[in-house]
Motif scaffolding. Sequence first.
Motif, PDB file in Angstrom:
ATOM      1  N   LYS A   3       0.923  -1.231  -0.205  1.00 21.89           N
ATOM      2  CA  LYS A   3       0.078   0.031  -0.004  1.00 21.89           C
ATOM      3  C   LYS A   3       0.883   1.326  -0.056  1.00 21.89           C
ATOM      4  O   LYS A   3       0.547   2.245  -0.563  1.00 21.89           O
ATOM      5  N   SER A   4       1.972   1.079   0.538  1.00 18.51           N
ATOM      6  CA  SER A   4       2.844   2.383   0.680  1.00 18.51           C
ATOM      7  C   SER A   4       3.303   2.810  -0.641  1.00 18.51           C
ATOM      8  O   SER A   4       3.787   3.948  -1.182  1.00 18.51           O
ATOM      9  N   ASN A   5       3.487   1.767  -1.620  1.00 20.80           N
ATOM     10  CA  ASN A   5       3.671   1.995  -3.103  1.00 20.80           C
ATOM     11  C   ASN A   5       2.694   2.339  -3.938  1.00 20.80           C
ATOM     12  O   ASN A   5       2.846   2.591  -5.179  1.00 20.80           O
ATOM     13  N   TYR A   6       1.329   2.588  -3.252  1.00 20.30           N
ATOM     14  CA  TYR A   6       0.141   2.896  -3.955  1.00 20.30           C
ATOM     15  C   TYR A   6       0.324   3.718  -5.199  1.00 20.30           C
ATOM     16  O   TYR A   6      -0.067   3.799  -6.234  1.00 20.30           O
ATOM     17  N   TYR A   7       0.549   5.099  -4.758  1.00 20.96           N
ATOM     18  CA  TYR A   7       0.544   6.053  -5.833  1.00 20.96           C
ATOM     19  C   TYR A   7       1.578   5.795  -6.754  1.00 20.96           C
ATOM     20  O   TYR A   7       1.513   6.112  -7.949  1.00 20.96           O
ATOM     21  N   ASP A   8       2.676   5.204  -6.639  1.00 20.58           N
ATOM     22  CA  ASP A   8       3.989   5.096  -7.557  1.00 20.58           C
ATOM     23  C   ASP A   8       3.327   3.880  -8.372  1.00 20.58           C
ATOM     24  O   ASP A   8       3.584   3.912  -9.724  1.00 20.58           O
ATOM     25  N   ASN A   9       2.424   3.109  -8.119  1.00 16.70           N
ATOM     26  CA  ASN A   9       2.069   1.915  -8.960  1.00 16.70           C
ATOM     27  C   ASN A   9       0.756   2.355  -9.809  1.00 16.70           C
ATOM     28  O   ASN A   9       0.482   1.831 -10.850  1.00 16.70           O
ATOM     29  N   ILE A  10      -0.123   3.177  -9.084  1.00 13.83           N
ATOM     30  CA  ILE A  10      -0.891   3.599  -9.887  1.00 13.83           C
ATOM     31  C   ILE A  10      -0.740   4.927 -10.976  1.00 13.83           C
ATOM     32  O   ILE A  10      -1.638   5.423 -11.613  1.00 13.83           O
ATOM     33  N   ALA A  11       0.467   5.463 -10.561  1.00 10.33           N
ATOM     34  CA  ALA A  11       0.674   6.739 -11.385  1.00 10.33           C
ATOM     35  C   ALA A  11       0.247   6.869 -12.965  1.00 10.33           C
ATOM     36  O   ALA A  11      -0.334   7.589 -13.312  1.00 10.33           O
ATOM     37  N   PRO A  12       0.660   5.628 -13.607  1.00  9.49           N
ATOM     38  CA  PRO A  12       0.431   5.741 -15.138  1.00  9.49           C
ATOM     39  C   PRO A  12      -1.238   5.695 -15.388  1.00  9.49           C
ATOM     40  O   PRO A  12      -1.449   6.111 -16.642  1.00  9.49           O
ATOM     41  N   ILE A  13      -1.912   5.433 -14.504  1.00 11.93           N
ATOM     42  CA  ILE A  13      -3.343   5.256 -14.778  1.00 11.93           C
ATOM     43  C   ILE A  13      -4.161   6.247 -14.037  1.00 11.93           C
ATOM     44  O   ILE A  13      -5.275   6.238 -13.933  1.00 11.93           O
ATOM     45  N   TYR A  14      -3.457   7.162 -13.223  1.00 16.97           N
ATOM     46  CA  TYR A  14      -3.990   7.993 -12.302  1.00 16.97           C
ATOM     47  C   TYR A  14      -5.109   8.957 -13.065  1.00 16.97           C
ATOM     48  O   TYR A  14      -6.332   9.078 -12.736  1.00 16.97           O
ATOM     49  N   ASP A  15      -4.769   9.763 -13.995  1.00 16.45           N
ATOM     50  CA  ASP A  15      -5.713  10.814 -14.588  1.00 16.45           C
ATOM     51  C   ASP A  15      -6.744  10.035 -15.310  1.00 16.45           C
ATOM     52  O   ASP A  15      -7.787  10.684 -15.116  1.00 16.45           O
ATOM     53  N   GLN A  16      -6.319   8.889 -15.969  1.00 18.41           N
ATOM     54  CA  GLN A  16      -7.354   8.364 -16.972  1.00 18.41           C
ATOM     55  C   GLN A  16      -8.724   7.719 -16.055  1.00 18.41           C
ATOM     56  O   GLN A  16      -9.819   7.476 -16.463  1.00 18.41           O
ATOM     57  N   THR A  17      -8.463   7.482 -14.613  1.00 17.76           N
ATOM     58  CA  THR A  17      -9.114   6.930 -13.740  1.00 17.76           C
ATOM     59  C   THR A  17      -9.980   7.936 -12.777  1.00 17.76           C
ATOM     60  O   THR A  17     -10.816   7.589 -12.110  1.00 17.76           O
ATOM     61  N   ARG A  18      -9.451   9.158 -12.914  1.00 20.60           N
ATOM     62  CA  ARG A  18     -10.357  10.193 -12.121  1.00 20.60           C
ATOM     63  C   ARG A  18     -11.187  11.001 -13.105  1.00 20.60           C
ATOM     64  O   ARG A  18     -11.444  10.578 -14.362  1.00 20.60           O
ATOM     65  N   TRP A  19     -11.699  12.191 -12.636  1.00 19.36           N
ATOM     66  CA  TRP A  19     -12.790  12.682 -13.348  1.00 19.36           C
ATOM     67  C   TRP A  19     -12.538  14.127 -13.592  1.00 19.36           C
ATOM     68  O   TRP A  19     -13.276  14.958 -14.415  1.00 19.36           O
ATOM     69  N   LEU A  20     -11.486  14.536 -13.095  1.00 15.09           N
ATOM     70  CA  LEU A  20     -11.075  16.030 -13.318  1.00 15.09           C
ATOM     71  C   LEU A  20     -10.132  15.942 -14.780  1.00 15.09           C
ATOM     72  O   LEU A  20      -9.030  15.534 -14.634  1.00 15.09           O
ATOM     73  N   THR A  21     -10.713  16.475 -15.673  1.00 10.58           N
ATOM     74  CA  THR A  21     -10.067  16.649 -17.209  1.00 10.58           C
ATOM     75  C   THR A  21      -9.295  17.763 -17.447  1.00 10.58           C
ATOM     76  O   THR A  21      -9.427  18.851 -16.611  1.00 10.58           O
ATOM     77  N   GLU A  22      -8.397  17.585 -18.388  1.00  9.65           N
ATOM     78  CA  GLU A  22      -7.380  18.773 -18.538  1.00  9.65           C
ATOM     79  C   GLU A  22      -8.109  20.114 -18.939  1.00  9.65           C
ATOM     80  O   GLU A  22      -7.842  21.222 -18.270  1.00  9.65           O
ATOM     81  N   THR A  23      -9.281  19.846 -19.487  1.00  9.63           N
ATOM     82  CA  THR A  23      -9.959  21.138 -19.828  1.00  9.63           C
ATOM     83  C   THR A  23     -10.641  21.735 -18.783  1.00  9.63           C
ATOM     84  O   THR A  23     -10.728  23.009 -18.512  1.00  9.63           O
ATOM     85  N   ILE A  24     -11.052  20.891 -17.650  1.00 12.56           N
ATOM     86  CA  ILE A  24     -11.897  21.503 -16.591  1.00 12.56           C
ATOM     87  C   ILE A  24     -10.672  22.020 -15.699  1.00 12.56           C
ATOM     88  O   ILE A  24     -10.912  23.325 -15.081  1.00 12.56           O
TER      89      ILE A  24
END
Length: 266
Positions: A3-24
């Motif tokens: 779990k301590s590596n959680y953000y390191d591991n999800i970094a490549p998919i972070y943006d696509q799996t959230r809902w704040l788009t670049e335009t917003i």
Amino acid sequence: MKKSNYYDNIAPIYDQTRWLTETIAEEVADFILDFVCATPETSFLEPGVGTGLNVIPFVKRGYSVTGIDVSEQMLHQCRQKLNGNPSNLQLIQGDASQLPFPDNSFDIVLTVHMLHTISDWKRFLDEIERVLKPGGFYLNCQWITPPARKEFEGYFREVLSKYKELKPQSQPVNTAREEVNVEGYLRQKGYVSNYLVAKEWTVSNTVEELINFFQLRAYGLCWVTSDENFDLSINEFKEFCIKHYSSLEKIISSEAKFEIWAYRAV
Ligand SMILES: C[S@@+](CC[C@H](N)C(=O)[O-])C[C@H]1O[C@@H](n2cnc3c(N)ncnc32)[C@H](O)[C@@H]1O
């Protein structure tokens, strides 16, 4: 995976799996620049900057931006989106609970979804106060999970709870964490606050897309169980969704909000 590596591991998919788009994010940035009456010299700090979703628009507009994050992989994503490291952006890998900057360094400090991760939040707010210039703003921001996605997540949590391994109790029972009360803490220090909604927008996904995000283990709740049990829970959840929604193509929509609690010392 730890779990301590959680953000390191999800970094490549972070943006696509959230809902704040670049335009917003661009629109939110313009709202903030307007609210703080930014000048070309206005400087920004985001502790827990992640992939830079919130601050890249400031960088693109030429403002001086500093981001600090424990996850090198999240920072790597930020650099990739900018094709490198522009001269007006400083990214530092480290623990933001002690800010490595002199007093009175920044006009604006913003935090977005990171206060809850800091063990001593009062000390962290003291640090923010220390690095803020006189008259500067601290913006405590959030863009919480839209209601329909929250409900969908609730269904998944129910299924997942059946597969969650019991962990030995590591802490005595009465060590509940003190609730983070930014408003109360900063008010008694003499800050005034404003609540602002920078942007509201509609988020839509098919059921299948949302299942895929879980399958990618994009969120913290996906790491409470072993790989094997997680696969079982996903299979059961897919069956649940087929029955509940009739089709995996069904679109789930709801409103998202970018909220800001803006603090300024008087
Ligand atoms: C939920 S993400 C939010 C990222 C970004 N602020 C956003 O809104 O997209 C939390 C981020 O805070 C970082 N983080 C958590 N605790 C931290 C700490 N003590 N010091 C620095 N970064 C931290 C994580 O690595 C992660 O990138």
